[in-house]
Write an enzyme that holds these catalytic residues in place. Structure first.
Site, PDB file in Angstrom:
ATOM      1  N   SER A   5       0.833  -1.203   0.000  1.00  0.00           N
ATOM      2  CA  SER A   5       0.000   0.000   0.000  1.00  0.00           C
ATOM      3  C   SER A   5       0.867   1.252   0.000  1.00  0.00           C
ATOM      4  O   SER A   5       2.098   1.184   0.026  1.00  0.00           O
ATOM      5  CB  SER A   5      -0.922   0.007   1.224  1.00  0.00           C
ATOM      6  OG  SER A   5      -0.175   0.246   2.406  1.00  0.00           O
ATOM      7  N   SER A  57       0.892   3.599   2.418  1.00  0.00           N
ATOM      8  CA  SER A  57       0.928   4.210   3.750  1.00  0.00           C
ATOM      9  C   SER A  57       2.301   4.737   4.140  1.00  0.00           C
ATOM     10  O   SER A  57       2.419   5.536   5.064  1.00  0.00           O
ATOM     11  CB  SER A  57       0.445   3.207   4.805  1.00  0.00           C
ATOM     12  OG  SER A  57       1.393   2.164   4.984  1.00  0.00           O
ATOM     13  N   LYS A 102       5.956   0.314   9.257  1.00  0.00           N
ATOM     14  CA  LYS A 102       5.733   1.714   9.618  1.00  0.00           C
ATOM     15  C   LYS A 102       7.078   2.297  10.071  1.00  0.00           C
ATOM     16  O   LYS A 102       8.113   1.648   9.991  1.00  0.00           O
ATOM     17  CB  LYS A 102       4.698   1.841  10.743  1.00  0.00           C
ATOM     18  CG  LYS A 102       3.332   1.249  10.433  1.00  0.00           C
ATOM     19  CD  LYS A 102       2.592   1.962   9.321  1.00  0.00           C
ATOM     20  CE  LYS A 102       1.287   1.268   8.976  1.00  0.00           C
ATOM     21  NZ  LYS A 102       0.640   1.862   7.781  1.00  0.00           N
ATOM     22  N   SER A 104      -2.760   6.386   6.602  1.00  0.00           N
ATOM     23  CA  SER A 104      -2.024   5.283   7.217  1.00  0.00           C
ATOM     24  C   SER A 104      -2.787   4.736   8.417  1.00  0.00           C
ATOM     25  O   SER A 104      -3.176   5.484   9.313  1.00  0.00           O
ATOM     26  CB  SER A 104      -0.633   5.761   7.666  1.00  0.00           C
ATOM     27  OG  SER A 104       0.037   4.771   8.428  1.00  0.00           O
TER      28      SER A 104
END
Length: 271
Positions: free
Chosen positions: A71, A73, A128, A235
């Site tokens: 993705s 994010s 992340k 996100s």
């Protein structure tokens, strides 16, 4: 995680068959025949596959593991379709599958891009950036991050346009061109870029994100980390589902080794 379990099962089955052949089966075949006897197909396959699977399993478990970014994010640092490598020993050597540390080597640093088991469903891996360390006091209001009372400055770089996938009223996905602000941020020793959009963030009542929007300061618990995506307004991160426990860490992302659509990204380091 499921792939690691699959590899472990194949490794054990092929290893047991090979060992059983050495200790028992081969002697039985030779005792009942004249001359050399060919190995059965399952023994032949086990002898061929076991060393290869063992090597791959050891490398993936203790050295480096590949991942694909699914993705946006982590834009602009990582794009959907990037194939990355993750250092598996930076945060300590871990027992495969159960993920418990048996040889400590280090802990995440503020600014690291790290992979971890998604807290609501640990069979899924997420990526992340480490924003808050254990004991840190985090504030995030009006798109401004503050850590331990220090405002983290954002320096404008340039507008950033990209295609965002959204669902229409019928649930059909379509791409919409959006423009965000690309800004430079310094977390610890790591300087990186983030994306900020001119939209209002929305979170479930009582979630960390909702509490932050209300002006509350959140303290990161011991042995846990506060994670955020670089695409700050697009996100699902600690603002949505909470903290990342140390026991769920997988490793630190450090290298982009392939991208089918953007070859110029191949070989870039991740910071």
């Amino acid at each position: 995680m499921y792939f690691a379990i699959f590899m472990l099962v194949i490794l054990l089955v092929s290893g047991v068959i090979w060992l059983l052949d050495i200790l028992v089966l081969r002697k039985q075949r030779q005792a009942g025949a004249l001359g050399d006897v060919a190995d059965p197909w399952y023994v032949e396959y086990s002898k061929s596959f076991f060393p290869v699977i063992l090597l791959v399993f050891m490398v993936r478990s203790f050295v480096v593991e590949p991942f694909k970014i699914p993705s946006g994010s982590m834009m602009p640092t990582l794009l959907a379709g990037d194939y990355i490598l993750v250092n598996k020993f930076t945060y300590g050597l871990r027992v495969p599958i159960i993920n418990s540390v048996f040889y400590p080597m280090g802990l995440p640093k503020r600014g690291d891009v790290f992979v971890f088991h998604y807290p609501p469903d640990t069979s899924i891996d997420y990526i992340k950036r480490v924003v808050g360390l254990p004991g840190d006091k985090i504030q995030y209001r009006d798109k401004q991050l503050t850590i331990n009372g220090k405002v983290i400055n954002l320096d404008f770089v340039q507008p950033y346009q990209y295609a965002l996938n959204v669902n229409d009223e019928r649930g059909n996905a379509r791409a919409v061109d959006v423009t965000a602000s690309r800004l430079s941020e310094q977390l610890g020793d790591v300087k990186h870029d983030v994306l900020i959009h001119d939209i209002m963030n929305q979170y479930s009542p009582g979630s960390p994100g909702d509490r932050l929007m209300q002006g509350e300061t959140i303290t990161v618990p011991a042995d846990e980390y506060f994670a955020m995506g670089d695409n700050r307004d697009n996100s699902s991160d600690s603002r949505v589902w909470g903290f990342v426990a140390e026991k769920h860490l997988v490793g630190r992302a450090f290298f982009i080794w392939f991208n089918f659509d953007q070859w110029r990204r191949i070989g870039q380091s991740i910071g």
